[in-house]
Design an enzyme around this catalytic site. Structure first.
Site, PDB file in Angstrom:
ATOM      1  N   HIS A 526       0.824  -1.214   0.000  1.00  0.00           N
ATOM      2  CA  HIS A 526       0.000   0.000   0.000  1.00  0.00           C
ATOM      3  C   HIS A 526       0.854   1.258   0.000  1.00  0.00           C
ATOM      4  O   HIS A 526       2.060   1.234   0.251  1.00  0.00           O
ATOM      5  CB  HIS A 526      -0.958  -0.005   1.196  1.00  0.00           C
ATOM      6  CG  HIS A 526      -0.288   0.093   2.538  1.00  0.00           C
ATOM      7  ND1 HIS A 526       0.028   1.279   3.143  1.00  0.00           N
ATOM      8  CD2 HIS A 526       0.125  -0.881   3.398  1.00  0.00           C
ATOM      9  CE1 HIS A 526       0.591   1.046   4.324  1.00  0.00           C
ATOM     10  NE2 HIS A 526       0.673  -0.255   4.501  1.00  0.00           N
ATOM     11  N   CYS A 545       2.580  -4.861   7.087  1.00  0.00           N
ATOM     12  CA  CYS A 545       2.329  -4.724   5.656  1.00  0.00           C
ATOM     13  C   CYS A 545       3.527  -4.078   4.965  1.00  0.00           C
ATOM     14  O   CYS A 545       4.458  -3.605   5.602  1.00  0.00           O
ATOM     15  CB  CYS A 545       1.071  -3.906   5.416  1.00  0.00           C
ATOM     16  SG  CYS A 545      -0.440  -4.889   5.563  1.00  0.00           S
TER      17      CYS A 545
END
Length: 629
Positions: A526, A545
């Site tokens: 992301h 992440c």
């Protein structure tokens, strides 16, 4: 955006979190709902929460406040347990019956054990192997009428060819001791005929066990990654061992067939070539050794100081040594870190491009010891070759490869690396997993569904003191799927049915987009508003992440569109999921040694100390395999 809000957003700017729950999972929204931004609902009505328990707000609330908030812990590392060995049950196998005396294939009549049905069995021999190998051997010899590795009263040429391959196992990162087989001598005393024949049978079975173990190890690796830690997630490869024995029986080139089982990917071959190069060279240059973990501050007393001074004598310029000649000449190896020695170290640090603070830590030690030795590089290469076997042999024509220790992501198409970019991965407390998956979706203007681990570990302490915290921050709170005010939730109860998400905005923790490859670990790539993190060399900073420094470029590549088209979708301001039209593997990997696009192997720091656990697994495997030796 006000200062208070900015500070809080940065504190939670993770994009995701990984954890093994110590509390019940949320019942209203699944983990995948969190990943995809929560469930979309049309104009949910504002509802009031259930009435609190009697006494809440008085004595009960005071008692609850005295109890520390719960914590959700992440996966853990295990004490590696290698697969045990079992005896190959040769005494239950049918003897390849060939009439006549000792010779071509069969055993002499005195070794055969007649049964009522006239079937005959091989003698019992002391050969042990992993269960899969032992089962394949029993299946193969249970129906054979000949042997593979012996002929007449000795070892045949097929065995000699196979032994030559096994002896070179170190060239492909394996341990030759795991495949060593005692070869019967050519000398034969007719009086020891029974012992001789039994010895030959033992060699036959041991040889098959060694070859099958080698093949299984080189195809899937010696180590089961899922036994190392909860951060490893791989479906282990299967190897048709019984079928391979059948191939061996039919081939005229045993050595070629065995060697053909080794990985052939360009990355593995580059690692293999680098391993051969390093083993051929010697570290001729003198060097000093400083104990790992050494930290020396002014005023300390540490026996490693003598090695530190020795390193300065070896690595410093002649000019520096001349300027500090009196201190160097007068030092006799005492452990006290005196002001004179501090000045010497500071001068060396400045000369080496380090902060001249007199504190000897990892960076100073690297400068003093000359970096990694050939031995440490070889260790990383052997680990990398083992881990490469967990992945497909050939990563594909088009894929995304993330290497956590390098803090980089690479996009390959047409078999050629097209670009790479800096990434931020999980911190040591919130490590990114090691696994492979397939990219499915690019979501623009994403919601951030806050994982339970962040709700419990980071938000809950704030919410117990300030229930309206999430309302002011612009987060959406739901209980049982219905929107409620943050201040209306009893934050002293279970959060299992409570979900929190952050709507799309310039403050959103996921930035403009996220790239999804749905997995049970809630990990994805992301964007992030925290662009400054990409300027750091050490980028293990997230909750697990992978943050991309150039998210639009990666999104355009996986979608097969232009960056302008991605920008247009973002500019619409709408939350939208864009399906990836073609299958794209993504490898979220962990290699401290890995070749770049030119085939040159690069080395990286062991961010999570996983190489240490790999070495422990190697040692446990050695002990299990040689327990009877």
């Amino acid at each position: 955006m006000n200062i208070f809000k900015s500070t809080a957003i940065v504190a939670l700017m993770s994009g995701c979190a990984i954890a093994t729950m110590d509390v019940r999972p949320a019942s209203a929204i699944t983990l995948m709902d969190f990943i995809r931004g929560g469930q979309k609902r049309a104009a949910p009505e504002q509802v009031q929460p259930r009435q609190p328990m009697p006494g809440f707000g008085t004595m009960l609330q005071q008692e609850q406040r005295a109890v520390a908030p719960p914590k959700i812990s992440g996966p853990r590392y295990y004490t590696y347990k290698a697969e045990p060995l079992r005896r190959v049950a040769t005494d239950r196998l049918v003897d390849p019956v060939v009439t006549g005396s000792v010779g071509s294939y069969g055993l002499p009549p005195m070794l055969r054990v007649p049964l009522a049905n006239a079937r005959r069995f091989l003698p019992e021999v002391d050969v042990s192997a992993q269960a899969g190998v032992a089962k394949a051997i029993e299946s193969f010899y249970g129906g054979r009428q000949d042997f593979l590795w012996i002929a007449g009263s000795g070892v045949n040429s097929r065995a000699k060819a196979a032994l030559a391959v096994l002896k070179e196992a170190a060239k492909v990162g394996l341990d030759p001791a795991d495949y060593a087989v005692t070869v019967p001598t050519d000398a034969f005393d007719g009086g020891d005929m029974i012992a001789r024949e039994k010895n030959l049978v033992r060699f036959e079975i041991a040889m098959s066990a060694a070859v099958l173990t080698y093949v299984q190890d080189t195809v899937r690796g010696r180590i089961d990654p899922n036994r190392i830690s909860g951060y490893h997630d791989f479906k282990r490869k299967t190897v048709d061992l019984a079928g391979f024995l059948e191939q061996l029986a039919m081939t005229s080139d045993v050595a070629a067939l065995i060697e053909e089982q080794n990985p052939k990917s360009p990355q593995f071959l580059a690692l293999k070539q680098e391993l051969e190069r390093l083993r051929a060279q010697t570290d001729a240059a003198p060097r000093v050794e400083i104990a790992p973990g050494t930290l020396l501050k002014p005023g300390d007393s540490n026996p490693e100081l003598a090695n530190i001074v020795a390193g300065i004598r070896l690595k410093a310029s002649e000019t520096l040594k001349a300027e500090h000649a009196v201190v160097l000449a007068g030092y006799q190896g005492a452990p006290e870190y005196t002001p004179e020695l501090v000045s010497l170290v500071e001068a060396f640090q400045k000369e080496s491009g380090l902060k001249p603070d007199g504190i000897v830590g990892q960076a100073s030690i690297r400068a003093l010891t000359g970096g990694e030795t050939a031995a440490t590089k070889i260790d990383k290469l052997e680990i990398a070759m083992e881990q490469a076997r967990w992945l497909p042999d050939g990563l594909g024509d088009r894929y995304v490869f993330i290497n956590q220790p390098a803090f980089m992501a690479y996009y390959t198409e047409g078999g050629t690396e097209q670009f790479s970019m800096r990434v931020v991965v999980g911190s040591k407390a919130n490590q990114t997993y090691f696994f492979q998956d397939k990219i499915e979706t690019v979501e623009v203007n994403p919601y951030w569904g806050v994982p339970q681990s962040i709700i419990v570990n980071e938000m809950l302490p704030k919410l117990r003191n300030d229930p309206g915290y999430l309302d002011r921050m612009g987060y959406q709170v739901e209980i049982g799927g219905r929107t409620v005010s943050s201040s209306a939730v009893n934050w002293y109860g279970s959060t299992a049915s409570v979900s929190v998400r952050q709507p799309p905005s310039s403050d959103n923790a996921l930035g403009e987009l996220k790239i999804l490859f749905p997995n049970s670990h809630a990990i994805y790539m992301h964007d992030t508003p925290s662009k400054s993190f990409f300027k750091r060399d050490q980028r293990a900073l997230s909750h697990g992440c992978v943050r991309l420094s150039e998210p639009r470029r990666m999104a355009a590549a996986v979608l097969g569109v232009s960056m302008e088209e991605v920008a247009s979708e973002i500019a619409s301001g709408r939350n939208k999921a864009l399906p990836v039209p073609r299958t794209i593997p993504v490898y979220v990997s962990y290699f401290t040694a890995w070749p770049n696009k030119d085939g040159k192997v690069e080395y990286f720091n062991d961010v999570y100390d996983r190489d240490m656990y790999m070495n422990r697994a190697f040692e446990a495997t050695r002990k299990a395999r040689h327990a009877e030796g």
